[in-house]
Design an enzyme around this catalytic site. Structure first.
Site, PDB file in Angstrom:
ATOM      1  CG  ASN A  43      -0.504  -0.238   2.514  1.00 22.48           C
ATOM      2  OD1 ASN A  43       0.524  -0.866   2.701  1.00 22.48           O
ATOM      3  ND2 ASN A  43      -1.218   0.266   3.514  1.00 22.48           N
ATOM      4  CD  GLU A  45      -1.634   4.635   4.539  1.00 26.78           C
ATOM      5  OE1 GLU A  45      -1.149   5.467   5.340  1.00 26.78           O
ATOM      6  OE2 GLU A  45      -2.350   3.675   4.902  1.00 26.78           O
ATOM      7  CB  CYS A  54      -5.394  -1.075  -2.041  1.00 26.63           C
ATOM      8  SG  CYS A  54      -6.734  -0.412  -1.053  1.00 26.63           S
ATOM      9  CD  GLU A  56      -5.453  -5.690  -1.827  1.00 29.52           C
ATOM     10  OE1 GLU A  56      -4.901  -4.589  -1.636  1.00 29.52           O
ATOM     11  OE2 GLU A  56      -6.322  -6.146  -1.066  1.00 29.52           O
ATOM     12  CB  CYS A  96     -10.932  -2.693  -0.021  1.00 30.26           C
ATOM     13  SG  CYS A  96     -10.278  -1.930  -1.521  1.00 30.26           S
ATOM     14  CB  CYS A  99      -8.585  -4.346  -4.135  1.00 32.02           C
ATOM     15  SG  CYS A  99      -7.472  -2.985  -3.718  1.00 32.02           S
TER      16      CYS A  99
HETATM   17  N1  THU Z   1      -5.538  -1.414   2.179  1.00 32.06           N
HETATM   18  C1  THU Z   1      -4.974  -2.175   1.174  1.00 32.06           C
HETATM   19  O1  THU Z   1      -3.835  -1.945   0.769  1.00 32.06           O
HETATM   20  N2  THU Z   1      -5.719  -3.165   0.638  1.00 32.06           N
HETATM   21  C2  THU Z   1      -6.988  -3.494   1.033  1.00 32.06           C
HETATM   22  O2  THU Z   1      -7.607  -4.356   0.425  1.00 32.06           O
HETATM   23  C3  THU Z   1      -7.589  -2.803   2.177  1.00 32.06           C
HETATM   24  C4  THU Z   1      -6.865  -1.625   2.699  1.00 32.06           C
HETATM   25  C5  THU Z   1      -4.746  -0.323   2.735  1.00 32.06           C
HETATM   26  C6  THU Z   1      -5.265   1.048   2.433  1.00 32.06           C
HETATM   27  C7  THU Z   1      -4.650   1.868   3.542  1.00 32.06           C
HETATM   28  O3  THU Z   1      -3.330   2.228   3.168  1.00 32.06           O
HETATM   29  C8  THU Z   1      -4.572   0.894   4.709  1.00 32.06           C
HETATM   30  O4  THU Z   1      -4.716  -0.406   4.141  1.00 32.06           O
HETATM   31  C9  THU Z   1      -5.647   1.087   5.774  1.00 32.06           C
HETATM   32  O5  THU Z   1      -6.904   1.128   5.209  1.00 32.06           O
END
Ligand code: THU
Length: 151
Positions: A43, A45, A54, A56, A96, A99
């Site tokens: 991930n 940010e 994310c 994925e 999520c 994704c």
């Molecule tokens: N996140 C992912 O990378 N993949 C997911 O499927 C769910 C959430 C990340 C987004 C954010 O950087 C952190 O997890 C918290 O939500």
């Protein structure tokens, strides 16, 4: 080590590269392609929170950039809370909704139901789902009148 264990290990290693100073939650993803090669993502940010990507999605964009979107067979996804010595947690995390939809693009391109292996940062629990179970009745190329998305 089984192929799935190796995929999860690759996702855990990728989670070590998460840029997650805001949520302090690291996620790693690893895609296995038809030739057995692996593409990873973490991930990513942003100080403008809503722009965060994310793990994925990062991995899938990388597969696309390598011309391999149609070759995705399965994905391993892991995540955990970042502490002093790195991310921890045994509970599996699942992709999520956004994704799942992006993964569906790869599934449609390849004409296969991608397998999704979900785990935590540590431990032996690996939950396996078919993408079609995680995202039933998905919107896809057929809804746009395209039998199969053009390569
Ligand atoms: N996140 C992912 O990378 N993949 C997911 O499927 C769910 C959430 C990340 C987004 C954010 O950087 C952190 O997890 C918290 O939500």
């Amino acid at each position: 080590m089984s192929d799935i264990d190796m995929l999860i290990a690759a996702a855990r290693a990728a989670a070590g590269h998460a840029h997650a100073p805001y949520s302090r939650f690291a996620v790693g993803a690893a895609l296995r392609l038809t030739d057995g090669s692996i593409i990873t993502g973490a991930n990513f940010e942003n100080a403008s929170y809503g722009l965060s990507l994310c793990a994925e999605t990062v991995a899938l964009a990388s597969a696309n950039a390598q011309g391999r979107l149609a070759d995705v067979v399965e994905i391993g996804v892991v995540g955990g809370v970042i502490g002093e010595g790195g991310a921890t947690g045994e509970a599996p995390i699942r992709p999520c909704g956004r994704c799942r939809q992006i993964l569906n693009e790869a599934a449609q391109m390849g004409g296969r139901d991608v397998l999704v292996h979900c785990a935590g940062m540590t431990g032996d629990v690996i939950e396996t789902h078919k993408l079609s179970d995680l995202l039933p009745h998905a919107f896809g190329p057929a809804d746009l009148g395209i039998g199969r998305a053009p390569r």
